[in-house]
Design a protein around this motif. Structure first.
Motif, PDB file in Angstrom:
ATOM      1  N   GLY A   1     -88.435 -37.393  25.997  1.00  0.00           N
ATOM      2  CA  GLY A   1     -89.588 -38.194  26.404  1.00  0.00           C
ATOM      3  C   GLY A   1     -89.949 -38.097  27.868  1.00  0.00           C
ATOM      4  N   ASN A   2     -90.996 -38.877  28.200  1.00  0.00           N
ATOM      5  CA  ASN A   2     -91.516 -38.936  29.567  1.00  0.00           C
ATOM      6  C   ASN A   2     -91.039 -40.224  30.227  1.00  0.00           C
ATOM      7  OD1 ASN A   2     -93.559 -37.101  28.120  1.00  0.00           O
ATOM      8  ND2 ASN A   2     -94.234 -36.977  30.225  1.00  0.00           N
ATOM      9  N   CYS A   3     -91.441 -40.380  31.462  1.00  0.00           N
ATOM     10  CA  CYS A   3     -91.154 -41.621  32.186  1.00  0.00           C
ATOM     11  C   CYS A   3     -91.893 -42.773  31.478  1.00  0.00           C
ATOM     12  CB  CYS A   3     -91.680 -41.423  33.609  1.00  0.00           C
ATOM     13  SG  CYS A   3     -91.830 -42.909  34.543  1.00  0.00           S
TER      14      CYS A   3
ATOM     15  N   LEU B   1    -101.324 -39.861  25.150  1.00  0.00           N
ATOM     16  CA  LEU B   1    -102.152 -39.139  24.158  1.00  0.00           C
ATOM     17  C   LEU B   1    -102.026 -37.619  24.278  1.00  0.00           C
ATOM     18  CD1 LEU B   1    -105.420 -41.299  24.329  1.00  0.00           C
ATOM     19  CD2 LEU B   1    -103.421 -41.576  22.870  1.00  0.00           C
ATOM     20  N   ARG B   2    -101.351 -37.134  25.316  1.00  0.00           N
ATOM     21  CA  ARG B   2    -101.179 -35.684  25.453  1.00  0.00           C
ATOM     22  C   ARG B   2     -99.683 -35.327  25.395  1.00  0.00           C
ATOM     23  NH1 ARG B   2     -98.482 -31.977  28.306  1.00  0.00           N
ATOM     24  NH2 ARG B   2     -98.937 -33.023  30.288  1.00  0.00           N
ATOM     25  N   ASP B   3     -98.933 -35.568  26.466  1.00  0.00           N
ATOM     26  CA  ASP B   3     -97.501 -35.219  26.454  1.00  0.00           C
ATOM     27  C   ASP B   3     -96.779 -36.093  25.415  1.00  0.00           C
ATOM     28  OD1 ASP B   3     -95.075 -34.055  27.253  1.00  0.00           O
ATOM     29  OD2 ASP B   3     -95.590 -34.155  29.372  1.00  0.00           O
ATOM     30  N   GLY B   4     -97.148 -37.385  25.370  1.00  0.00           N
ATOM     31  CA  GLY B   4     -96.518 -38.301  24.408  1.00  0.00           C
ATOM     32  C   GLY B   4     -96.747 -37.837  22.987  1.00  0.00           C
TER      33      GLY B   4
ATOM     34  N   THR C   1     -96.057 -37.528  40.439  1.00  0.00           N
ATOM     35  CA  THR C   1     -94.766 -37.184  39.854  1.00  0.00           C
ATOM     36  C   THR C   1     -94.867 -37.278  38.328  1.00  0.00           C
ATOM     37  OG1 THR C   1     -92.427 -37.763  39.804  1.00  0.00           O
ATOM     38  CG2 THR C   1     -93.928 -39.576  40.163  1.00  0.00           C
ATOM     39  N   HIS C   2     -94.151 -36.386  37.648  1.00  0.00           N
ATOM     40  CA  HIS C   2     -94.222 -36.306  36.179  1.00  0.00           C
ATOM     41  C   HIS C   2     -92.815 -35.920  35.719  1.00  0.00           C
ATOM     42  CE1 HIS C   2     -96.366 -34.724  32.389  1.00  0.00           C
ATOM     43  NE2 HIS C   2     -95.119 -34.319  32.258  1.00  0.00           N
ATOM     44  N   CYS C   3     -92.036 -36.937  35.323  1.00  0.00           N
ATOM     45  CA  CYS C   3     -90.617 -36.662  35.052  1.00  0.00           C
ATOM     46  C   CYS C   3     -90.289 -36.802  33.572  1.00  0.00           C
ATOM     47  CB  CYS C   3     -89.749 -37.638  35.841  1.00  0.00           C
ATOM     48  SG  CYS C   3     -89.890 -37.392  37.617  1.00  0.00           S
ATOM     49  N   HIS C   4     -89.493 -35.866  33.090  1.00  0.00           N
ATOM     50  CA  HIS C   4     -88.996 -35.953  31.715  1.00  0.00           C
ATOM     51  C   HIS C   4     -87.608 -36.568  31.732  1.00  0.00           C
ATOM     52  CE1 HIS C   4     -92.145 -34.249  29.141  1.00  0.00           C
ATOM     53  NE2 HIS C   4     -92.581 -33.766  30.299  1.00  0.00           N
ATOM     54  N   ASN C   5     -87.178 -37.005  30.527  1.00  0.00           N
ATOM     55  CA  ASN C   5     -86.035 -37.919  30.471  1.00  0.00           C
ATOM     56  C   ASN C   5     -84.766 -37.297  29.887  1.00  0.00           C
ATOM     57  OD1 ASN C   5     -85.234 -40.530  31.119  1.00  0.00           O
ATOM     58  ND2 ASN C   5     -85.440 -41.222  28.990  1.00  0.00           N
TER      59      ASN C   5
HETATM   60 ZN    ZN Z   1     -94.556 -33.055  30.608  1.00  0.00          ZN
END
Ligand code: ZN
Ligand code: KIV
Length: 518
Positions: free
Chosen positions: A243-245, A18-21, A207-211
């Motif tokens: 995107g995110n993980c 709901l935030r980064d997505g 951990t907060h990984c982008h793709n």
């Molecule tokens: Zn992010």
């Protein structure tokens, strides 16, 4: 690492759909849509839901208020820059939440310090200290994120983390903001920071990984190996840029490979597919068919070798049960690559128990159909079974229909029950009339139709026409059907189906006049 023991040590799942997505192009959601999604996430069992960035929009503030009123089990987090105004707005937005979390972030990498924020290392440290303290003055649960951590000098990152912990942060997040790191690098970074920074053992590392390089899930798993116990990500992996993980992949990796990781989550994995589909509908962004876990092909098998293996033991080509992630079952897709074993198994399931020679014939017809369409479904198989019975009588080889003024001409070529070629033409008041006249001339069978209907079966490019006919002859009712992409051809097949039944019936039980004529 122990490869056998099952452990109950948990990794927290922090959902930022709901935030980064929502920040990914085309994925914005209204407050009401966010509430619907938050309900799905709570049912899925995520530990933390990041609902938005209240200082950035009125819509995010409204969403947070709606969600806080109803969603009581997961922790609810909101994002804030290291700015007193942002933090004040976020704290107000969190009022009423059962378990509120303030998530403050500041960039730490040289690129971001010099070009985006134009601040020095000292100013970064001061700001982290000041704003984490400000949050902690009102809330017990404060997360600090060092944006672009993986491109930050590691000794400076360690200083930032030390300051954030001393200021009261309870969770420390080290994001791979631009999806740049590799599994080995991120594992090392977490493990060194956790083992050297004072107080690190008393907080949760996240951990907060982008793709961007397609490594978000692999990097998050490596961060877990390095000591992270919270994973941030989103459903279907939606998020900024690539995107995110993808959280469903993390949850299943930890579950399927539990003997390797020795870690669990609170996710009810049977809710994964429903939650993924809810998001796809809400934002109108379908996942690709081959997406792990939630893509339509994730549990579908078409190739003959794989289907054969699956029929013997599903473990040959599946490492988890489709039901465990919320799919109803494995899908055996029948198509060009399928083998006889799969076709036979599907026919059995549909109630057809075939002898070897019958199966051989149907399988040949199945292969021919696969040249015309990509996927053969149950309705197609049922039609093939009907067509198989036609093979005993007249079979359509070709047909040509042409219009001449108000009249139509039909030329049909058939092979008769002995395999001889028969060709006839006829004229009629339209294509179907002409066609039926030519078929009648070629077979010597006169049919007076009681009913004739054509309707469409299937949808889209695979849609076909199905014709059904019924006739009454010597007091006996005969029905036949035919299916084809072309409705005139479907009509010819239906006509021949009836004619062949009638001929077979005559052979088995001739009327007295037929017996005399024979
Ligand atoms: Zn992010
Ligand atoms: O990617 C990132 O660095 C972020 C932070 C704001 C947590 O989304």
């Amino acid at each position: 690492m122990n490869t056998n023991a099952i452990t109950t040590d948990n990794v927290r799942i922090f959902d930022t759909t709901l935030r980064d997505g929502e920040q990914s192009p085309g994925c914005s959601m209204s407050p009401q849509q966010k509430l619907v999604m938050a309900r799905g996430l709570a049912e899925l069992g995520v530990d933390i839901i990041e609902t938005g960035f209240p200082a950035s929009s009125q819509s995010d503030r409204e969403a947070m208020a709606l969600i806080a009123r109803e969603i009581r089990t997961p922790t609810l987090a909101v994002l804030s820059r290291c700015l007193a105004g942002d933090i004040e707005t976020s704290l107000r937005a969190l009022e009423g939440a059962a378990k509120p979390r303030l998530h403050v972030f500041l960039s730490t990498s040289p690129l971001h310090r010099e070009h985006k924020l134009r601040i020095t290392k000292e100013q970064v440290l001061e700001s982290v200290d000041k704003h984490v303290r400000l949050g902690r003055a009102s809330l017990d649960d404060v997360e600090f994120s060092a944006e672009d951590a993986t491109r930050t000098e590691e000794d400076f990152l360690a200083e930032v983390v030390k300051v954030a912990i001393a200021a009261g942060a309870t969770t420390i997040n080290l994001p791979d903001t631009v999806g740049f790191t590799t599994p080995e690098e991120i594992r090392g970074m977490f493990s060194r920071i956790i083992s050297t920074v004072p107080g690190a053992k008393d907080v949760i590392f996240s951990t907060h990984c982008h793709n961007d390089l397609g490594l978000a899930v692999a990097n998050s798993l490596a961060a877990i190996e390095g000591g992270a116990r919270q994973v941030e990500g989103s459903i279907n992996g939606i998020g900024e840029r690539a995107g995110n993980c993808a959280l469903e992949e993390i949850a299943m990796a930890l579950k399927v490979r539990n003997a390797f990781y020795n870690l669990g989550t609170n996710i009810d994995t049977r809710r994964i597919v429903p939650t993924s589909q809810l998001l796809q509908r809400l934002v109108g962004m379908p996942v690709q068919r081959n997406k792990a876990i939630v893509g339509a092909n994730a549990f579908a098998h078409e190739s003959g070798i794989h289907q054969h293996g699956m029929l013997r033991h599903r473990g040959t080509y599946e490492i988890m049960l489709p039901q465990d992630v919320g799919w109803p079952d494995t899908q055996m897709v029948l198509g060009r690559h399928s083998g006889r074993a799969a076709v036979e198994a599907r026919l059995r399931a549909l109630g057809y128990l075939l002898e070897e020679d019958e199966l051989k014939l149907v399988f040949e017809q199945f292969k021919a159909l696969c040249e015309k369409q990509r996927v053969v479904n149950d309705a197609d198989l049922q039609t093939l079974m009907q067509d198989a019975s036609v093979s005993e009588g007249y079979r359509l080889s070709s047909m040509t229909i042409s219009d001449v003024g108000n009249r139509a001409n039909a030329l049909v070529e058939l092979s008769d029950p002995d395999g001889n070629r028969v060709a006839e033409t006829a004229q009629g008041n339209g294509p179907v009339d002409a066609l039926f006249g030519a078929l009648s001339a070629a077979t010597g069978v006169q049919l007076t139709l009681d009913s004739y209907q054509v309707h469409s079966v299937g949808i889209g490019t695979d849609a076909r026409g199905e014709a059904s006919l019924s006739v009454r002859h010597d007091g006996v009712e005969y029905e036949g059907t035919g299916t084809s992409k072309d409705i005139i051809e479907a009509s010819a097949l239906a006509w021949l189906d009836v004619a062949n039944r009638l001929l077979r019936h005559r052979q088995a039980a001739p009327t007295p006049s037929e017996a005399a004529a024979a």
